[in-house]
Each structure stands twice: as structure tokens, then as C-alpha cells.
Design a protein around this motif. Sequence first.
Motif, PDB file in Angstrom:
ATOM      1  N   UNK A  80       1.064  60.070 -49.087  1.00 17.16           N
ATOM      2  CA  UNK A  80       0.908  59.230 -50.179  1.00 17.16           C
ATOM      3  C   UNK A  80       1.454  60.196 -51.211  1.00 17.16           C
ATOM      4  N   UNK A  81       2.594  59.888 -51.991  1.00 18.18           N
ATOM      5  CA  UNK A  81       2.720  60.587 -53.289  1.00 18.18           C
ATOM      6  C   UNK A  81       1.986  60.126 -54.253  1.00 18.18           C
ATOM      7  N   UNK A  82       1.202  61.093 -54.967  1.00 15.01           N
ATOM      8  CA  UNK A  82       0.608  60.514 -56.177  1.00 15.01           C
ATOM      9  C   UNK A  82       1.467  60.989 -57.290  1.00 15.01           C
ATOM     10  N   UNK A  83       2.178  62.091 -57.471  1.00 16.26           N
ATOM     11  CA  UNK A  83       3.167  62.060 -58.388  1.00 16.26           C
ATOM     12  C   UNK A  83       4.155  62.992 -57.824  1.00 16.26           C
ATOM     13  N   UNK A  84       5.155  63.588 -58.800  1.00 16.72           N
ATOM     14  CA  UNK A  84       6.142  64.372 -58.266  1.00 16.72           C
ATOM     15  C   UNK A  84       6.005  65.844 -57.671  1.00 16.72           C
ATOM     16  N   UNK A  85       4.555  65.968 -58.025  1.00 15.46           N
ATOM     17  CA  UNK A  85       4.181  67.550 -57.782  1.00 15.46           C
ATOM     18  C   UNK A  85       2.777  67.401 -56.693  1.00 15.46           C
ATOM     19  N   UNK A  86       2.455  66.357 -56.372  1.00 14.13           N
ATOM     20  CA  UNK A  86       1.042  66.384 -55.442  1.00 14.13           C
ATOM     21  C   UNK A  86       1.205  65.082 -54.593  1.00 14.13           C
ATOM     22  N   UNK A  87       0.400  65.128 -53.660  1.00 13.75           N
ATOM     23  CA  UNK A  87       0.249  64.213 -52.377  1.00 13.75           C
ATOM     24  C   UNK A  87      -0.874  64.187 -51.865  1.00 13.75           C
ATOM     25  N   UNK A  88      -1.168  63.182 -51.079  1.00 14.43           N
ATOM     26  CA  UNK A  88      -2.352  63.120 -50.327  1.00 14.43           C
ATOM     27  C   UNK A  88      -2.250  62.687 -48.704  1.00 14.43           C
ATOM     28  N   UNK A  89      -2.597  63.486 -47.792  1.00 17.26           N
ATOM     29  CA  UNK A  89      -2.141  63.218 -46.255  1.00 17.26           C
ATOM     30  C   UNK A  89      -3.466  62.998 -45.688  1.00 17.26           C
ATOM     31  N   UNK A  90      -2.995  62.130 -44.485  1.00 17.58           N
ATOM     32  CA  UNK A  90      -4.360  61.869 -43.747  1.00 17.58           C
ATOM     33  C   UNK A  90      -3.854  61.773 -42.426  1.00 17.58           C
ATOM     34  N   UNK A 128      -9.144  64.090 -33.353  1.00 18.17           N
ATOM     35  CA  UNK A 128      -9.208  64.507 -34.773  1.00 18.17           C
ATOM     36  C   UNK A 128      -8.480  63.753 -35.792  1.00 18.17           C
ATOM     37  N   UNK A 129      -9.371  63.728 -36.900  1.00 13.44           N
ATOM     38  CA  UNK A 129      -9.133  63.161 -37.971  1.00 13.44           C
ATOM     39  C   UNK A 129      -8.786  64.214 -39.337  1.00 13.44           C
ATOM     40  N   UNK A 130      -8.146  63.923 -40.193  1.00 12.07           N
ATOM     41  CA  UNK A 130      -7.950  64.940 -41.315  1.00 12.07           C
ATOM     42  C   UNK A 130      -7.450  64.297 -42.383  1.00 12.07           C
ATOM     43  N   UNK A 131      -7.848  64.726 -43.791  1.00 10.68           N
ATOM     44  CA  UNK A 131      -7.374  64.425 -44.761  1.00 10.68           C
ATOM     45  C   UNK A 131      -7.358  65.362 -45.820  1.00 10.68           C
ATOM     46  N   UNK A 132      -6.239  65.527 -46.506  1.00  8.82           N
ATOM     47  CA  UNK A 132      -5.960  66.617 -47.558  1.00  8.82           C
ATOM     48  C   UNK A 132      -5.196  66.431 -48.720  1.00  8.82           C
ATOM     49  N   UNK A 133      -5.272  67.167 -49.773  1.00 10.49           N
ATOM     50  CA  UNK A 133      -4.660  66.964 -50.941  1.00 10.49           C
ATOM     51  C   UNK A 133      -3.856  68.236 -51.259  1.00 10.49           C
ATOM     52  N   UNK A 134      -2.296  67.937 -51.694  1.00  9.91           N
ATOM     53  CA  UNK A 134      -1.411  68.924 -51.617  1.00  9.91           C
ATOM     54  C   UNK A 134      -0.889  69.007 -53.116  1.00  9.91           C
ATOM     55  N   UNK A 135      -0.695  70.071 -53.851  1.00 12.69           N
ATOM     56  CA  UNK A 135       0.056  70.316 -55.031  1.00 12.69           C
ATOM     57  C   UNK A 135       0.902  71.395 -55.339  1.00 12.69           C
ATOM     58  N   UNK A 136       1.853  71.228 -55.841  1.00 11.83           N
ATOM     59  CA  UNK A 136       2.798  72.072 -56.238  1.00 11.83           C
ATOM     60  C   UNK A 136       3.115  72.668 -57.477  1.00 11.83           C
ATOM     61  N   UNK A 137       3.293  73.757 -58.395  1.00 13.66           N
ATOM     62  CA  UNK A 137       3.186  73.851 -59.589  1.00 13.66           C
ATOM     63  C   UNK A 137       3.948  75.134 -59.911  1.00 13.66           C
ATOM     64  N   UNK A 138       3.968  75.730 -61.300  1.00 11.91           N
ATOM     65  CA  UNK A 138       4.710  76.825 -61.586  1.00 11.91           C
ATOM     66  C   UNK A 138       6.145  76.644 -61.644  1.00 11.91           C
ATOM     67  N   UNK A 139       6.663  77.768 -62.088  1.00  5.19           N
ATOM     68  CA  UNK A 139       8.268  77.590 -62.263  1.00  5.19           C
ATOM     69  C   UNK A 139       8.870  77.440 -60.929  1.00  5.19           C
ATOM     70  N   UNK A 140       9.814  76.544 -61.009  1.00  6.17           N
ATOM     71  CA  UNK A 140      10.523  75.936 -59.814  1.00  6.17           C
ATOM     72  C   UNK A 140       9.422  75.750 -58.709  1.00  6.17           C
ATOM     73  N   UNK A 141       8.261  75.394 -59.011  1.00  8.03           N
ATOM     74  CA  UNK A 141       7.396  74.682 -57.867  1.00  8.03           C
ATOM     75  C   UNK A 141       7.169  75.950 -57.010  1.00  8.03           C
ATOM     76  N   UNK A 142       7.080  77.132 -57.444  1.00  3.73           N
ATOM     77  CA  UNK A 142       6.911  78.507 -56.474  1.00  3.73           C
ATOM     78  C   UNK A 142       5.340  78.352 -55.906  1.00  3.73           C
ATOM     79  N   UNK A 143       4.524  77.804 -56.489  1.00  7.24           N
ATOM     80  CA  UNK A 143       3.141  77.903 -56.183  1.00  7.24           C
ATOM     81  C   UNK A 143       2.726  76.552 -55.401  1.00  7.24           C
ATOM     82  N   UNK A 144       2.069  76.666 -54.204  1.00  5.08           N
ATOM     83  CA  UNK A 144       1.755  75.636 -53.432  1.00  5.08           C
ATOM     84  C   UNK A 144       0.361  75.906 -53.070  1.00  5.08           C
TER      85      UNK A 144
END
Length: 358
Positions: A80-90, A128-144
Motif C-alpha cells: 500500500x503506497x502511503x505517498x511517493x516515498x513510503x509504503x506499507x507491505x504485508x 509466516x506473516x510479516x508487516x513492514x514500513x518502507x521509506x526512501x529519502x535524500x537526494x535522488x532518493x538514495x537512502x532507503x
Amino acid sequence: RFGSENALYIGNKQKIGKSIVLEYGLRVSAYYFIGKGTEYVYAEREEADESKPLLAEIRYDNGDVIKSYYNPEPRFSMKVGVDSASSVKMSYNRTAQYLHLMSNTAAATPLDVYSPSTNNIKPQLADQVALGYFRNFGKDMQWETSVEGYYKYMQNQIGYITKANLSLNDYYEADLFSGVGRAYGLEFLIRKSGGKLTGWLSYTLSKTELKMDEINNGQYYNARFDKSHVANLIINYEFNEKYEISANFVYNTGAPFTSSSTSYNIQGTSISQNPDNVRNNARLPDYHRLDLSFTIHGNKTRKDGKKKWLTGDWVFSAYNVYARKNAFTVYFDPATNQAIKYSIIATVVPSITYNFKF
């Protein structure tokens, strides 16, 4: 001993609206324990820490099916995309494993035994079940960055009696138990994927336990590869197109092993006992290691500007730079009952490698 595994899989990827992506499917696996070989038939054990009595040995010709297993393995994930830089995955998935690793924590040598599923050893199943939050940031989204939690429930896990003989023993199945397991934890990751300096730092806080009626008084105990803390740091620095340096640091909590809970002395000989039937009640010292490497990249183009058909790189590396004596296992000297650490690679290991491609 021989086994044959086959599987069919069907899956689909589906997008709902602008921010939801689903992936789901079903894998059906089939396993056959086949001859030429012998089916061993055992009675129930009379005592919890004794081998099962052998009732019969049945011979099978080449290609005969001794035992078969069929397992559906569904899997599902949603992003599920939260915004252009972050998402939630299950996600949820079930897996079946037909090859078993049996690791004797009391052994004095780092030798593990592998066995296929048989009439006495059922396939291991894991949900197995899993739930995670992912976000990119910084110049050119270099940081994950990401944080993810998981829980896994396991069936048909392998255990063994205290005096089990797993090597060079046709009747090793008589020494085995079967039970359930669980693993759960949190995983953290930060990664830089662009620029001269790249790499990542990961950390996992987790617990892996097994439960068998005959072991540890029927209570959960630490699995052989339970490691509460695991950290990895990878750093790469590219000076230019020709020179590059890398560092890899690894740290994790020491693996569990079974230690005697009492001991007594008879005529100068120390005798160890474990009357409480505890399992994996002690841990090896923490494991950590640093590896370094320096790479010289070969020229990819000729003087006339054309691309070379053959290129190569020189890699100068050192494994375990500060010669850490990490213990793989611990065994006890029967004469003194002293714990002795057994290390496999207890010194720095330099190497020179030439890689080429065309």
C-alpha cells in the motif's frame, strides 16, 4: 536414501487503484521417498531419552515409492503506497521443506547431518506473516529505510535424544523427536545506494524456539540457530572507476548449546549430568568479524575508444582481519569437565583473486 520433489505454481499480480498492489498464488508440492532403499519401522519409545525399538526393515527396489507427501503452499502479499516515498507491505506464505538439517549441539566437530523426508520424518511446514514500513529519502532518493516485523509458526521440527548418534548410523531415525517451533522478531535496515559511498546497516532482534514433549520438560527451548541480536555493516567506497575499497562487519549473539547442569567426581573422573532434561541452556561467546577488500578494476576500453572484449579485476582481501577466535561449538573434556571452545577459522585469511569477464 533418495527423494524426488515436484511442484506446480500459479500466481497473479493485481493493481487496485493507484496505491495498492496485490500478489497472490498457490504452489502445490509433491514429494516421494523412493528406493532403492529400506523402510525402517519403529515402535514408540518406552523412555523419553531412549531410542525407539526397531520392529521391521522392509526392502524396496529401485524406483519404488516408499512414502509420498503432498502439500499446498499458498502465498499472498499486499503493498500500500502511503505517498511517493513510503509504503506499507504485508504478507503471508506457507512453505514445505523436504530436506532436514540435524545439528547436534553436543558434538565436538562442526559436522551436520542432512536427511530427506522419510516414512519416519515428515516434511517441515512453516506459516509466516510479516508487516513492514518502507521509506526512501535524500537526494535522488538514495537512502532507503525499513522496519519489518514477522512471526513464523513451524511444524514437524526435528529434535533428538541426548545421546543421539546422527552420523554413519542407518538407524538414526530411532533417535529423533518431532515437535513445533516459532520464530518472531523485528528487522531494521538503512541503505545508501548512490554516490561514491554506498552500503547498508541492518539489525535484527529475534527469537527462535522449539517445543517437543520429550525435551526440556515439554517447554519451549532455544533452537540451535537462535540469535537474539544480528547486525551487519557493509561499506563500499569508490575512489574512481579504477579503485574501490570495501569493509564488512558482522556481529551476532552466540548460538545456544546444551551444557550439563550438575557434575560429580568418581575416582578422579568428572561425570556430567543433565537430570533436569534442559536443552540449549547455555550460549557460545558472541560472534563478530571484520573483512576488508581492495579492488583494482581493469580498463574497459582500448586506447582507440572501443570496448574491450575481455576485462578483469584484481581483488586483495582479508577475512577476519583482527583474527577473532569465534567458537563454532563447545564440548566438555570428560577428564576435567572443562568447557573447550572449538573454532574453525581462528586467524586472518588473506587472499588474492582475479575475476574476468567477456
